[in-house]
Write an enzyme that holds these catalytic residues in place. Structure first.
Site, PDB file in Angstrom:
ATOM      1  N   SER A   1       0.910  -1.192   0.354  1.00  0.00           N
ATOM      2  CA  SER A   1      -0.059   0.415  -0.042  1.00  0.00           C
ATOM      3  C   SER A   1       0.888   1.187  -0.091  1.00  0.00           C
ATOM      4  O   SER A   1       1.610   1.634  -0.930  1.00  0.00           O
ATOM      5  CB  SER A   1      -0.709  -0.115   1.128  1.00  0.00           C
ATOM      6  OG  SER A   1      -1.733   0.733   0.909  1.00  0.00           O
TER       7      SER A   1
ATOM      8  N   ASP B   1      -9.045  -5.445  -5.134  1.00  0.00           N
ATOM      9  CA  ASP B   1      -8.405  -4.901  -4.413  1.00  0.00           C
ATOM     10  C   ASP B   1      -9.707  -3.694  -5.121  1.00  0.00           C
ATOM     11  O   ASP B   1      -9.276  -2.702  -5.698  1.00  0.00           O
ATOM     12  CB  ASP B   1      -7.496  -4.387  -4.697  1.00  0.00           C
ATOM     13  CG  ASP B   1      -6.654  -3.199  -3.773  1.00  0.00           C
ATOM     14  OD1 ASP B   1      -7.082  -2.518  -3.252  1.00  0.00           O
ATOM     15  OD2 ASP B   1      -5.486  -3.265  -3.598  1.00  0.00           O
TER      16      ASP B   1
ATOM     17  N   HIS C   1      -7.387  -6.218  -0.956  1.00  0.00           N
ATOM     18  CA  HIS C   1      -6.256  -4.977  -0.637  1.00  0.00           C
ATOM     19  C   HIS C   1      -4.705  -5.568  -0.177  1.00  0.00           C
ATOM     20  O   HIS C   1      -4.939  -6.231   0.986  1.00  0.00           O
ATOM     21  CB  HIS C   1      -6.481  -3.854  -0.020  1.00  0.00           C
ATOM     22  CG  HIS C   1      -5.285  -3.258  -0.287  1.00  0.00           C
ATOM     23  ND1 HIS C   1      -4.783  -2.485  -1.003  1.00  0.00           N
ATOM     24  CD2 HIS C   1      -4.294  -2.553   1.153  1.00  0.00           C
ATOM     25  CE1 HIS C   1      -3.797  -1.508  -0.681  1.00  0.00           C
ATOM     26  NE2 HIS C   1      -4.156  -1.443   0.479  1.00  0.00           N
TER      27      HIS C   1
END
Length: 618
Positions: free
Chosen positions: A219, A335, A366
């Site tokens: 991320s 995601d 995710h």
């Protein structure tokens, strides 16, 4: 293996250790071990009790907190004792993050309200309280240490600018978030300055580093490796970004539309700034004023959602020219926080540059790194310099629908080389289901839908009849159908208002609420666009009520096998409750099904789609 006697403590920020010798039973010095092109776990490196841990500050080339001095980044090091006792030099796996020192509170009251009329000034939001910084010296984080230190790497962590004990201001994609890891890599390669304290302090040198650095993270932590690579810094040999945010416009906007990341309705770049700003209290007012207020709030433009220079400066696709580090991208096709286009767009550009690259996709949500074997081969080749021919491995690794993430299927490339775009057409059927067909329809009447954000997408897709969406569905598939690539759509539409949201979902029907091993997700892909931006995402123009416009845009990339027995549905609606702004219900959209087309990336092309849609022989 003989044990190493080790006592470490910090005195005035300087590492002080008493370390005994550590060699193999046969008297040979301990070092990395490789088998089948992968770094192996070394017994002498395994026990965390004998790792050296210390921290320092690396000086950067920027001053973002306005104190007239270069900002320093807080860095921590975890390394095998042999790097001290035997002078062993090892490559570095480096992870940087804005999250290591804690994050702010999250709640609807600190987000922008999605109840906003399109084009109107958004209602003000409440400023979030300051982050309460956590963490103690010398350990910033223990992430990745158990994976890489036993395999003969040093693991380095740093807090990004304006977070933790790092100086400066967080800019959420600004230049300092690229230059900060560059400074750390320069220091690891003997070119930068390190100190034992944030002010003054004794010089600290990375004498244990080979000068070969790899970066990874998930991320935001996966964005920073790409940011560092765009500087072209020498010594950064390979990166493995996992679910990276490669463009903050693509994170908070979509084709001219204000579109929130999945699960975070009302978040925008200024909200994220407050969420990560855990830096020094002395700098807070300066950073809030100059970064959040003067830079972000004046340029984020929630009124139109248009692309501008502010957003362009936070799009790493625009900065790839210097990149030379080998890239292994990782992402999930489901995601909906950081949507898969973030990795696909970078992978395609890096491949075009001729830089070594691979891509790993799975079918989950995710996050989710590649299997250790893939990462190990990548870092072994580029950090240790072991010629394992990873460059000759398949470029694409995709976890199929019923498989575990550790068992991806290899392909020559992504999209699948046999994928071809096939146009499909709409046959009217509102307010029930129309038909999705390979045959162009004869002239048919226009169809309408009424915007109402109160109904979520899943409810609209499952509804037998509703005025709030149009849906076109294929016959039941008689064979599995493999889609690989980025679907594209052109919607010919009119509106009775100057502005409207436009949302498109591709779904697998019938809807499976329980889910099973074969049908992992009813949502094939999604896309959003602002009809006001049908000519340019940089400039919107009010819609002329009643006038038909062609709005063309890409949906999110995918690679999915739709099983026989399912149907593929294309749903067109206006406000998406989970992603877009929520204007007052009642706007009417008129769709021309004669000129609305969907281009599907089908493995096997037209013939494969014809076969899948062919009536069963039974």
């Amino acid at each position: 293996m003989k044990s190493t006697h080790l006592i470490c403590f910090l005195f005035l920020g300087v590492l002080c250790c008493h370390v005994g010798s550590s060699v193999a039973d046969d008297g040979e010095p301990v070092g990395p071990v490789f088998k089948d092109g992968e770094a192996q776990v070394v017994e002498a490196f395994k026990d965390p009790a004998y790792w050296l841990r210390h921290d320092l500050w690396v000086e950067t080339e920027f001053d973002t907190d306005g104190d007239g001095k270069p900002d320093r980044m807080h860095v921590s090091v975890t390394r095998p004792a042999q790097t001290e006792t035997e002078g062993l030099k090892l490559p570095v796996v480096y992870v940087s993050s804005p999250y290591f020192a804690g994050v702010g509170v999250s709640g609807d009251e600190y987000f922008w309200s999605p109840r906003q009329e399109l084009g109107a000034t958004p209602p003000k939001r409440e400023i979030a309280p300051p982050v309460k910084r956590t963490g103690t010296r010398p350990i910033i984080s223990k992430s990745h240490t158990e994976d890489w230190v036993p395999r003969g790497y040093i693991v380095v962590h740093s807090s990004s600018p304006g977070t933790g004990l790092s100086q400066g201001c967080p800019t959420v994609g600004g230049d300092n978030e690229s230059l900060a890891p560059k400074a750390v890599i320069d220091w690891l390669c003997g070119r930068g300055k390190g100190f034992s304290e944030p002010e003054g302090g004794q010089p600290v040198h990375a004498t244990w580093s080979t000068g070969k650095v790899g970066m990874t993270g998930t991320s935001y932590n996966g964005t920073i490796p790409l940011a560092a690579a765009t500087t072209g810094v020498d010594g950064l040999e390979a990166i493995i970004p996992v679910a990276p945010n490669t463009s903050y416009y693509h994170y908070y906007r979509s084709n001219g539309l204000v579109r929130h990341p999945g699960g975070y309705m009302g978040e925008d770049i200024d909200v994220l700034y407050e969420f990560i700003h855990s830096g020094l209290e002395a700098n807070r007012d300066y950073c809030d004023c100059n970064v959040r207020d003067e830079l972000m709030l004046k340029n984020l433009d929630r009124e139109t959602g248009d692309y501008n220079d502010f957003w362009a400066s936070r799009d790493y696709l625009n900065d790839l020219q210097p990149l030379k580090a080998a890239v292994l991208m990782a992402h999930a096709f489901n995601d909906w926080n950081v949507v898969p286009e973030h990795s696909v767009r970078i992978y395609e550009a890096v491949k075009e540059k001729g830089v070594p690259c691979q891509v790993f996709f799975h079918q989950g949500g995710h996050g989710g790194p590649p299997p250790m074997k893939l990462m190990n081969r990548w870092f072994t080749r580029y950090l240790h310099g072991v010629q394992n021919d990873v460059e000759k491995d398949p470029k694409s690794w995709i976890v199929r629908e019923s498989d575990k993430r550790e068992n991806p299927t290899s392909y020559v490339d992504y999209p699948h080389p046999d994928s071809q775009h096939v146009p499909v057409h709409m046959i009217a059927g509102s307010p029930g289901q129309g038909t999705l067909s390979m045959e162009a329809p004869s002239e048919q009447p226009l169809e309408t839908l009424i915007d109402n954000f109160s109904f979520d997408g899943a409810s609209l897709a499952k509804a037998e009849s509703t005025q709030h969406r149009l849906i076109y569905v294929t016959p039941e598939l008689t064979t599995d159908l493999h889609l690989s690539g980025t679907p594209k759509i052109t919607v010919r539409m009119a509106c009775d208002q100057p502005a409207a949201n436009l949302s498109v979902w591709m779904v697998s029907l019938p809807w499976n609420d329980k889910k099973d091993a074969k049908i992992t997700d009813n949502i094939i892909t999604r896309g959003w666009a602002d009809p006001q931006n049908q000519e340019s995402i940089r400039k919107s123009a009010p819609l002329e009520p009643g006038r038909l416009y062609d709005v063309s845009f890409a949906l999110q990339p995918d690679d999915q096998v739709i099983p026989a027995g399912q149907k593929i549905g294309l749903m067109i609606f206006s406000s998406d409750k989970e992603f877009t702004l929520h204007p007052k219900p009642g706007t009417k959209l008129t769709i021309d099904p004669n000129k609305t087309t969907l281009s599907l990336p089908v493995v096997g092309g037209k013939e494969a789609l014809q076969t899948a849609l062919m009536p069963s022989a039974e």
